[in-house]
Design a protein around this motif. Sequence first.
Motif, PDB file in Angstrom:
ATOM      1  N   LYS A  53       3.034   5.904  -4.475  1.00  0.00           N
ATOM      2  CA  LYS A  53       2.914   6.053  -3.018  1.00  0.00           C
ATOM      3  C   LYS A  53       3.925   7.036  -2.440  1.00  0.00           C
ATOM      4  O   LYS A  53       3.751   7.511  -1.321  1.00  0.00           O
ATOM      5  N   SER A 140      -0.040  -1.563   1.265  1.00  0.00           N
ATOM      6  CA  SER A 140      -1.320  -0.911   1.547  1.00  0.00           C
ATOM      7  C   SER A 140      -1.501   0.267   0.584  1.00  0.00           C
ATOM      8  O   SER A 140      -0.528   0.928   0.207  1.00  0.00           O
ATOM      9  N   ASN A 142      -2.173   3.470   0.238  1.00  0.00           N
ATOM     10  CA  ASN A 142      -2.236   4.826   0.801  1.00  0.00           C
ATOM     11  C   ASN A 142      -0.946   5.533   0.427  1.00  0.00           C
ATOM     12  O   ASN A 142       0.054   4.873   0.131  1.00  0.00           O
ATOM     13  N   SER A 148      -3.766   4.109   6.210  1.00  0.00           N
ATOM     14  CA  SER A 148      -4.129   3.107   5.204  1.00  0.00           C
ATOM     15  C   SER A 148      -5.573   3.317   4.753  1.00  0.00           C
ATOM     16  O   SER A 148      -6.318   4.103   5.341  1.00  0.00           O
ATOM     17  N   GLU A 177      -3.731  -3.852   9.019  1.00  0.00           N
ATOM     18  CA  GLU A 177      -2.957  -4.723   8.147  1.00  0.00           C
ATOM     19  C   GLU A 177      -2.671  -6.078   8.803  1.00  0.00           C
ATOM     20  O   GLU A 177      -2.714  -6.212  10.020  1.00  0.00           O
ATOM     21  N   HIS A 233       4.669   6.582   9.771  1.00  0.00           N
ATOM     22  CA  HIS A 233       3.573   5.756   9.301  1.00  0.00           C
ATOM     23  C   HIS A 233       2.209   6.226   9.773  1.00  0.00           C
ATOM     24  O   HIS A 233       2.108   6.731  10.885  1.00  0.00           O
TER      25      HIS A 233
END
Length: 337
Positions: A53, A140, A142, A148, A177, A233
């Motif tokens: 990630k 998550s 991604n 995500s 989420e 994010h």
Amino acid sequence: MKTRILAPTAENIDFCAGLLKSGEIVGVPTETVYGLAANAFDDDAVLKIFKAKGRPADNPLICHVSSLDMFHSLTSDDSAVLKALIKNFWPGPLTVIVKSSVKLSSFAVAGLLTVGIRFSSNRILNSLIDRCGFALAAPSANLSKKPSSTTAFHVYSDFCGKIGAILDGGDCEIGVESTIVKVEGDSCVLLRPGRVTLKMLEMVVGKVKFGRGVLESLGSDEVAESPGLKHRHYSPNAEIVVVKGSFQSFVEYVLDRLNDKVCCVVFDGEQVGFEGDFVLTYGKTVVDQAKNLFSVLRKIDELGFEKAYFRCPSVEGVGLAVYNRLIRAAEFRIVEL
Ligand code: TXA
Ligand code: MG
């Protein structure tokens, strides 16, 4: 490494359990977003998640369990508030932050004494955890900082060649989420809004405090209650701008600004009379907007737009979660008309 997208047959679930037991990482479905899973007790496996990630090492992972027994094997916390939350919302889209009582991988919990635990309602994930016999640490699925994943294909786009398998559970029902709450004795603090809404929580445990960072950006020297809040994010490559105001004022504002590199994202139904390749939609109700948010953020990049103006969602119900993700995707660029 060849990445296989697998239908969730018993045979394939067994195959993925085998990969996890041998220290590999696997893309898994949940009712919220897809996760990237590893054995929560295996340092090397957990480190593969951080590497794939590009995730900062100080951001802990949520541990997924498939039974209350497994939950109680990870923590000795057992307050009345915790019991009430579990009784009302598990299995489901709620993560509780509690004291950790066993030696999970210290990388998974980022060296903290607490751990985020979640019992998802996704049957494919739960049968995978049952077959593994251990909790799965899964953030998550991604790339760090990016939107995500709500489909197996999103996971494939981000991790093709980096992971062996993705279990395909179809489109995620919820799309944002899990709600995260920190439970300390009788107090319950909301750290991340989700499908289990503030109102739903308050009906069960009384007053719920808001953690810093839910609705605003944290100062650079502030200590985040949830480490993930301080990191960038959910952002696509395109620049996102959230526009607050009436539809009429939105149209006037964006019409001057649209071109073949700039699009806008409105609620379903609003595009009538305002159609064009530069008008995307993300649902009519906040429930639909939650479900579609990450797909539309990904689509903006796929279509080659460099900037997108978003209609601001209502912050009622799960809308608070949509708003919380969107302002982060926009790196807090918010225009008030
Ligand atoms: O719905 C979900 O929760 C998804 C699916 C896959 O289950 N998972 C997910 O994980 O969203 P992730 O890693 O993207 O977000 C986990 C958040 C991060 O912001 C992290 O900082 C916070 O949970 N977190 C984890 N452990 C924590 C702890 N001990 N204390 C405070 N925050 C914690
Ligand atoms: Mg995440």
